[in-house]
Design an enzyme around this catalytic site. Structure first.
Site, PDB file in Angstrom:
ATOM      1  N   HIS A 217      -8.233   1.826  -1.140  1.00 40.36           N
ATOM      2  CA  HIS A 217      -8.057   0.851  -1.925  1.00 40.36           C
ATOM      3  C   HIS A 217      -8.955   0.249  -2.930  1.00 40.36           C
ATOM      4  O   HIS A 217      -8.664  -0.837  -3.743  1.00 40.36           O
ATOM      5  CB  HIS A 217      -7.907  -0.307  -0.819  1.00 40.36           C
ATOM      6  CG  HIS A 217      -6.744  -0.221   0.135  1.00 40.36           C
ATOM      7  ND1 HIS A 217      -5.506   0.298  -0.003  1.00 40.36           N
ATOM      8  CD2 HIS A 217      -7.025   0.041   1.525  1.00 40.36           C
ATOM      9  CE1 HIS A 217      -4.970   0.673   1.209  1.00 40.36           C
ATOM     10  NE2 HIS A 217      -5.782   0.615   2.139  1.00 40.36           N
TER      11      HIS A 217
ATOM     12  N   ASP B 253     -10.736  -5.262   5.869  1.00 38.01           N
ATOM     13  CA  ASP B 253     -10.099  -3.773   5.589  1.00 38.01           C
ATOM     14  C   ASP B 253     -10.987  -3.222   4.277  1.00 38.01           C
ATOM     15  O   ASP B 253     -10.374  -3.034   3.473  1.00 38.01           O
ATOM     16  CB  ASP B 253      -8.659  -3.645   5.569  1.00 38.01           C
ATOM     17  CG  ASP B 253      -8.185  -2.129   5.624  1.00 38.01           C
ATOM     18  OD1 ASP B 253      -9.098  -1.231   5.444  1.00 38.01           O
ATOM     19  OD2 ASP B 253      -7.014  -2.118   5.546  1.00 38.01           O
TER      20      ASP B 253
ATOM     21  N   GLY C 265      -1.003  -2.178   2.469  1.00 41.07           N
ATOM     22  CA  GLY C 265       0.333  -2.496   3.029  1.00 41.07           C
ATOM     23  C   GLY C 265       0.524  -3.835   3.612  1.00 41.07           C
ATOM     24  O   GLY C 265       1.263  -4.312   3.351  1.00 41.07           O
TER      25      GLY C 265
ATOM     26  N   ILE D 157      -4.352   2.217  -4.321  1.00 34.62           N
ATOM     27  CA  ILE D 157      -3.351   1.389  -3.758  1.00 34.62           C
ATOM     28  C   ILE D 157      -3.780   0.327  -2.988  1.00 34.62           C
ATOM     29  O   ILE D 157      -4.749   0.126  -2.836  1.00 34.62           O
ATOM     30  CB  ILE D 157      -2.567   2.430  -3.010  1.00 34.62           C
ATOM     31  CG1 ILE D 157      -3.154   2.829  -1.764  1.00 34.62           C
ATOM     32  CG2 ILE D 157      -2.227   3.677  -3.630  1.00 34.62           C
ATOM     33  CD1 ILE D 157      -2.207   3.760  -0.850  1.00 34.62           C
TER      34      ILE D 157
END
Length: 297
Positions: free
Chosen positions: A192, A187, A210, A207
């Site tokens: 990110h 990913d 998840g 961030i």
């Protein structure tokens, strides 16, 4: 813009996806295995430790195969409308340290939540050699602004925090480079990793994925509820409630149940993973779990 309701239930086969021992080791490191002491998770972080056979973390299933090709048939809404709402994985057998699976994916449900819509995208991972079912993954996506189409609201929610203290709280601090490591699993979303892009979409800094936070929680559940026995691991599901920043400290509260556990992850007082649920594989299959309860008591 609309959701393509006529595609619900239609499954399409994707390209075979292969992984190696190195990929499984990288995933384990990317979700914090070994960070609390290298000797603690040797089965997941090394392949040549004396007397320790390599094992694969069950949550590694989320990076096997890709659902991107299936998203074209979901609807004609914009990608910017999509939020990753939740994730569920079910293991039908222990993951091998290397192998090849064929992902079979499709939209399995669409719910009308009023202002927003919720879509479930299911992926079955089949062993490429035998066509046996290895794992099932269900991704829940919130489509902002696409509700109100007159559809079913979906099943009622039964999950709640038990009215008693957690049986165990696992506290682990993420590293400042946690997202940079996790992105190597596939990913590469710059949200990110790119500070400028993160600020453009409203965050002070990049961030954490998840699914990385889910990996931390899944590891805590595996250790505390399954005694680190991957053969007993069944189904784990979470809701993504709030973003995590690399460097944050995760506190996973776990309440053990007869069939597995419920759990919740916080950063300080903020719930970041909600509605966490886990069931042993035998419970998923409707079999007795008495020996598991005794082993993890």
């Amino acid at each position: 813009m609309a959701i393509h309701m006529h595609n619900i239930g239609k499954m399409s086969e994707g390209e075979p996806f292969s992984w190696t021992s190195k990929d499984a080791l990288l995933y384990a490191l990317s979700v914090g295995a070994g960070a609390g002491g290298p000797a603690k998770n040797l089965a997941f972080t090394t392949e040549n430790s004396r007397g320790v056979d390599q094992k694969v973390l069950p949550t590694f299933a989320v990076v096997l195969g890709s659902t991107s090709g299936s998203m074209d048939g979901l609807g004609d809404f914009k990608l910017s409308q999509i939020l990753h709402g939740g994730q569920q994985i079910t293991l039908h057998r222990e993951l091998a340290t290397s192998g090849t699976v064929i992902p079979v994916s499709g939209m399995s449900a669409a719910y009308d939540k009023g202002k927003n819509a919720v879509i479930e995208l299911s992926t079955e991972l089949l062993d490429a050699a035998t066509r046996e079912l290895v794992a099932t993954s269900v991704t829940t996506m919130i489509i902002r602004g696409e509700g109100g189409f007159g559809g079913h609201a979906g099943p009622s929610e039964q999950w709640k925090v038990p009215d008693r203290p957690a049986d165990v709280i696992v506290v682990e601090k993420t590293s400042l480079d946690q997202a940079l490591i996790y992105r190597l699993n596939g990913d590469r979303n710059p949200l990110h990793s790119d500070p400028q892009l993160a600020k453009m979409v409203g965050f002070d800094q990049p961030i954490l994925h998840g699914l990385c936070t889910m990996g931390f929680a899944g590891r805590a559940v595996l250790e505390q509820v399954c005694g680190s026995d991957v053969e007993t691991f069944g189904t784990l599901s979470v809701r993504f409630a709030a973003p995590v920043v690399p460097g944050d400290e995760l506190a996973t509260s776990i309440w053990k149940t007869e069939t597995g556990a419920v759990f919740q992850v916080r950063v300080g007082e903020t719930v970041v993973l909600d509605r966490g649920s886990y069931a042993h594989r035998r419970a998923v299959a409707g079999e007795s779990t008495d020996h598991l309860a005794a082993a993890t008591a």
